[in-house]
Design a protein around this motif. Structure first.
Motif, PDB file in Angstrom:
ATOM      1  N   TYR A  84     -17.336   7.597  15.104  1.00 37.61           N
ATOM      2  CA  TYR A  84     -16.935   8.673  14.198  1.00 37.61           C
ATOM      3  C   TYR A  84     -15.415   8.771  14.107  1.00 37.61           C
ATOM      4  CZ  TYR A  84     -16.426  13.544  12.554  1.00 37.61           C
ATOM      5  OH  TYR A  84     -16.072  14.691  11.870  1.00 37.61           O
ATOM      6  N   ASP A  85     -14.918   8.736  12.894  1.00 40.73           N
ATOM      7  CA  ASP A  85     -13.476   8.805  12.640  1.00 40.73           C
ATOM      8  C   ASP A  85     -13.235   9.944  11.648  1.00 40.73           C
ATOM      9  OD1 ASP A  85     -10.798   8.336  12.483  1.00 40.73           O
ATOM     10  OD2 ASP A  85     -10.953   6.434  11.397  1.00 40.73           O
ATOM     11  N   PRO A  86     -13.035  11.170  12.136  1.00 44.01           N
ATOM     12  CA  PRO A  86     -12.979  12.335  11.248  1.00 44.01           C
ATOM     13  C   PRO A  86     -11.786  12.309  10.310  1.00 44.01           C
ATOM     14  CG  PRO A  86     -12.271  12.942  13.455  1.00 44.01           C
ATOM     15  CD  PRO A  86     -12.805  11.545  13.542  1.00 44.01           C
ATOM     16  N   GLU A  87     -12.046  12.692   9.069  1.00 46.73           N
ATOM     17  CA  GLU A  87     -10.974  12.889   8.106  1.00 46.73           C
ATOM     18  C   GLU A  87     -10.483  14.326   8.208  1.00 46.73           C
ATOM     19  OE1 GLU A  87     -12.487  11.822   4.293  1.00 46.73           O
ATOM     20  OE2 GLU A  87     -12.711   9.690   4.799  1.00 46.73           O
ATOM     21  N   ASP A  90     -13.043  16.882   7.351  1.00 50.55           N
ATOM     22  CA  ASP A  90     -14.071  17.031   8.381  1.00 50.55           C
ATOM     23  C   ASP A  90     -13.614  18.029   9.442  1.00 50.55           C
ATOM     24  OD1 ASP A  90     -15.737  15.094   7.242  1.00 50.55           O
ATOM     25  OD2 ASP A  90     -14.698  13.477   8.284  1.00 50.55           O
ATOM     26  N   ILE A  91     -12.362  17.885   9.869  1.00 51.75           N
ATOM     27  CA  ILE A  91     -11.829  18.765  10.911  1.00 51.75           C
ATOM     28  C   ILE A  91     -11.751  20.196  10.417  1.00 51.75           C
ATOM     29  CG2 ILE A  91      -9.814  19.228  12.362  1.00 51.75           C
ATOM     30  CD1 ILE A  91      -9.306  16.192  12.340  1.00 51.75           C
ATOM     31  N   LEU A  92     -11.311  20.373   9.182  1.00 54.28           N
ATOM     32  CA  LEU A  92     -11.247  21.708   8.602  1.00 54.28           C
ATOM     33  C   LEU A  92     -12.638  22.328   8.560  1.00 54.28           C
ATOM     34  CD1 LEU A  92      -9.825  24.013   7.107  1.00 54.28           C
ATOM     35  CD2 LEU A  92     -10.125  22.729   4.988  1.00 54.28           C
ATOM     36  N   ASP A  93     -13.628  21.564   8.113  1.00 55.68           N
ATOM     37  CA  ASP A  93     -14.999  22.076   8.013  1.00 55.68           C
ATOM     38  C   ASP A  93     -15.543  22.476   9.380  1.00 55.68           C
ATOM     39  OD1 ASP A  93     -14.898  21.586   5.308  1.00 55.68           O
ATOM     40  OD2 ASP A  93     -16.096  19.746   5.392  1.00 55.68           O
ATOM     41  N   ILE A  94     -15.314  21.622  10.383  1.00 60.71           N
ATOM     42  CA  ILE A  94     -15.797  21.903  11.741  1.00 60.71           C
ATOM     43  C   ILE A  94     -15.161  23.168  12.292  1.00 60.71           C
ATOM     44  CG2 ILE A  94     -15.744  21.079  14.137  1.00 60.71           C
ATOM     45  CD1 ILE A  94     -16.030  18.214  12.918  1.00 60.71           C
ATOM     46  N   ASN A 168     -20.530  21.397  19.144  1.00 63.54           N
ATOM     47  CA  ASN A 168     -19.723  21.352  20.362  1.00 63.54           C
ATOM     48  C   ASN A 168     -19.216  19.949  20.673  1.00 63.54           C
ATOM     49  OD1 ASN A 168     -18.559  22.934  22.304  1.00 63.54           O
ATOM     50  ND2 ASN A 168     -20.225  22.741  23.759  1.00 63.54           N
ATOM     51  N   ALA A 169     -20.097  18.946  20.500  1.00 62.53           N
ATOM     52  CA  ALA A 169     -19.706  17.570  20.812  1.00 62.53           C
ATOM     53  C   ALA A 169     -18.562  17.114  19.915  1.00 62.53           C
ATOM     54  CB  ALA A 169     -20.899  16.636  20.667  1.00 62.53           C
ATOM     55  N   LYS A 170     -18.638  17.484  18.636  1.00 62.92           N
ATOM     56  CA  LYS A 170     -17.573  17.086  17.709  1.00 62.92           C
ATOM     57  C   LYS A 170     -16.260  17.786  18.044  1.00 62.92           C
ATOM     58  CE  LYS A 170     -20.150  15.652  13.630  1.00 62.92           C
ATOM     59  NZ  LYS A 170     -20.352  15.874  12.171  1.00 62.92           N
ATOM     60  N   VAL A 171     -16.342  19.045  18.431  1.00 63.32           N
ATOM     61  CA  VAL A 171     -15.123  19.790  18.791  1.00 63.32           C
ATOM     62  C   VAL A 171     -14.462  19.135  19.999  1.00 63.32           C
ATOM     63  CG1 VAL A 171     -14.229  21.980  19.673  1.00 63.32           C
ATOM     64  CG2 VAL A 171     -15.895  21.980  17.810  1.00 63.32           C
ATOM     65  N   ARG A 218      -5.558  29.283  15.449  1.00 67.42           N
ATOM     66  CA  ARG A 218      -4.394  28.649  16.078  1.00 67.42           C
ATOM     67  C   ARG A 218      -4.737  27.229  16.536  1.00 67.42           C
ATOM     68  NH1 ARG A 218      -1.264  32.530  17.586  1.00 67.42           N
ATOM     69  NH2 ARG A 218      -2.898  33.594  18.760  1.00 67.42           N
ATOM     70  N   SER A 219      -5.951  27.052  17.053  1.00 70.53           N
ATOM     71  CA  SER A 219      -6.399  25.723  17.464  1.00 70.53           C
ATOM     72  C   SER A 219      -6.453  24.769  16.282  1.00 70.53           C
ATOM     73  CB  SER A 219      -7.789  25.807  18.116  1.00 70.53           C
ATOM     74  OG  SER A 219      -7.750  26.583  19.295  1.00 70.53           O
ATOM     75  N   LEU A 220      -6.864  25.289  15.126  1.00 75.88           N
ATOM     76  CA  LEU A 220      -6.913  24.478  13.913  1.00 75.88           C
ATOM     77  C   LEU A 220      -5.511  24.024  13.514  1.00 75.88           C
ATOM     78  CD1 LEU A 220      -8.238  23.242  11.429  1.00 75.88           C
ATOM     79  CD2 LEU A 220      -8.202  25.510  10.364  1.00 75.88           C
ATOM     80  N   LYS A 221      -4.535  24.896  13.653  1.00 75.76           N
ATOM     81  CA  LYS A 221      -3.158  24.528  13.313  1.00 75.76           C
ATOM     82  C   LYS A 221      -2.643  23.436  14.252  1.00 75.76           C
ATOM     83  CE  LYS A 221      -1.797  28.972  11.266  1.00 75.76           C
ATOM     84  NZ  LYS A 221      -0.923  30.162  11.375  1.00 75.76           N
ATOM     85  N   VAL A 222      -3.034  23.511  15.529  1.00 78.14           N
ATOM     86  CA  VAL A 222      -2.643  22.483  16.496  1.00 78.14           C
ATOM     87  C   VAL A 222      -3.268  21.147  16.108  1.00 78.14           C
ATOM     88  CG1 VAL A 222      -2.879  21.721  18.899  1.00 78.14           C
ATOM     89  CG2 VAL A 222      -2.268  24.095  18.394  1.00 78.14           C
ATOM     90  N   ALA A 223      -4.566  21.176  15.753  1.00 83.29           N
ATOM     91  CA  ALA A 223      -5.252  19.954  15.342  1.00 83.29           C
ATOM     92  C   ALA A 223      -4.626  19.387  14.084  1.00 83.29           C
ATOM     93  CB  ALA A 223      -6.739  20.247  15.112  1.00 83.29           C
ATOM     94  N   ASN A 224      -4.280  20.264  13.166  1.00 85.13           N
ATOM     95  CA  ASN A 224      -3.644  19.854  11.909  1.00 85.13           C
ATOM     96  C   ASN A 224      -2.317  19.145  12.181  1.00 85.13           C
ATOM     97  OD1 ASN A 224      -2.991  19.598   9.212  1.00 85.13           O
ATOM     98  ND2 ASN A 224      -2.367  21.737   8.953  1.00 85.13           N
TER      99      ASN A 224
END
Length: 239
Positions: A84-87, A90-94, A168-171, A218-224
């Protein structure tokens, strides 16, 4: 007992125990390697090679791969399977799903959490601060997962817990593969955990929900930021 051995890739892998279903063991072994980044996002996995490395049949590996595909940790393209190679989307949706689920879990946990679960959260925060001082990114990631798992179970909502476990696994995969170089973000996230803990201890559902929602955002911003750095595009955004 599952032992470790070094394969041709120079990777230490757990050896198979003959006392447990082989396809289940292969599933957990390959999943662990994906989650730990030993198999890279987008890497092609070949049944014959994995079967040879683990000393099992191709059919056993095929069944394990089927389970991993169901988890969306493997993706099929034509006749091949890739990690799995998230775009960015994908990350935003999760994280949007996670924000809704975990905000609700915090709200319900503020009403239902047991005293021993509050003690567990407090201990997790104490251990997180010790890990920050080292710093120990692997330990921080593990403690972070335990913190969120504890709150989800404290909600006492079986349907919510099941939905939580689906993503959870994807996160965790995103944390391990995208956030592994973002150790500087942990101090802020641990501070968030402390604020969420106090809201739960105060039995304040609205405050717990608000603090958890802000934390996930905030976690989403870090991932971004981490994703943009990998892409070499500091100006791009998930949204």
């Amino acid at each position: 007992m599952i032992m470790e051995s070094k394969n041709r890739r120079g990777i230490f892998m757990r050896e198979i125990k003959k006392t447990e279903p082989l396809h289940s063991q292969v599933y957990h072994i390959v999943k662990e390697m994906i989650m730990e980044g030993k198999y890279q996002p987008g890497e092609r996995l070949v049944e014959t090679k994995v079967a040879e490395n683990l000393g099992v049949s191709r059919g056993t590996v095929r069944e394990a791969f089927r389970m991993l595909t169901k988890d969306d940790l493997l993706a099929q393209k034509e006749n091949s399977l890739f990690v799995y190679d998230p775009e960015a989307q994908d990350i935003l949706d999760i994280y949007e799903c996670r924000k809704s689920l975990e905000s609700l879990s915090a709200k319900l946990a503020a009403q239902n959490i047991a005293a021993e679960q509050l003690d567990q959260l407090e201990q997790i925060i104490t251990e997180s601060k010790k890990a920050l001082a080292l710093p120990d990114t692997q330990e921080l990631t593990s403690l972070n997962q335990k913190f969120h798992d504890t709150i989800a179970f404290a909600s006492r909502n079986k349907q919510l817990i099941q939905l939580f476990e689906v993503i959870n696994a994807k996160v965790l995969y995103i944390r391990n593969c995208i956030l592994k170089e973002r150790s500087e973000s942990f101090a802020v996230l641990v501070n968030d955990h402390e604020e969420i803990f106090h809201a739960l201890k105060e039995r304040d559902p609205a405050k717990a929900q608000e603090k958890m929602e802000a934390h996930i955002q905030r976690s989403l911003k870090v991932a971004n930021a981490a994703l943009n750095k990998q892409m070499g595009d500091p100006e791009s955004s998930l949204g």
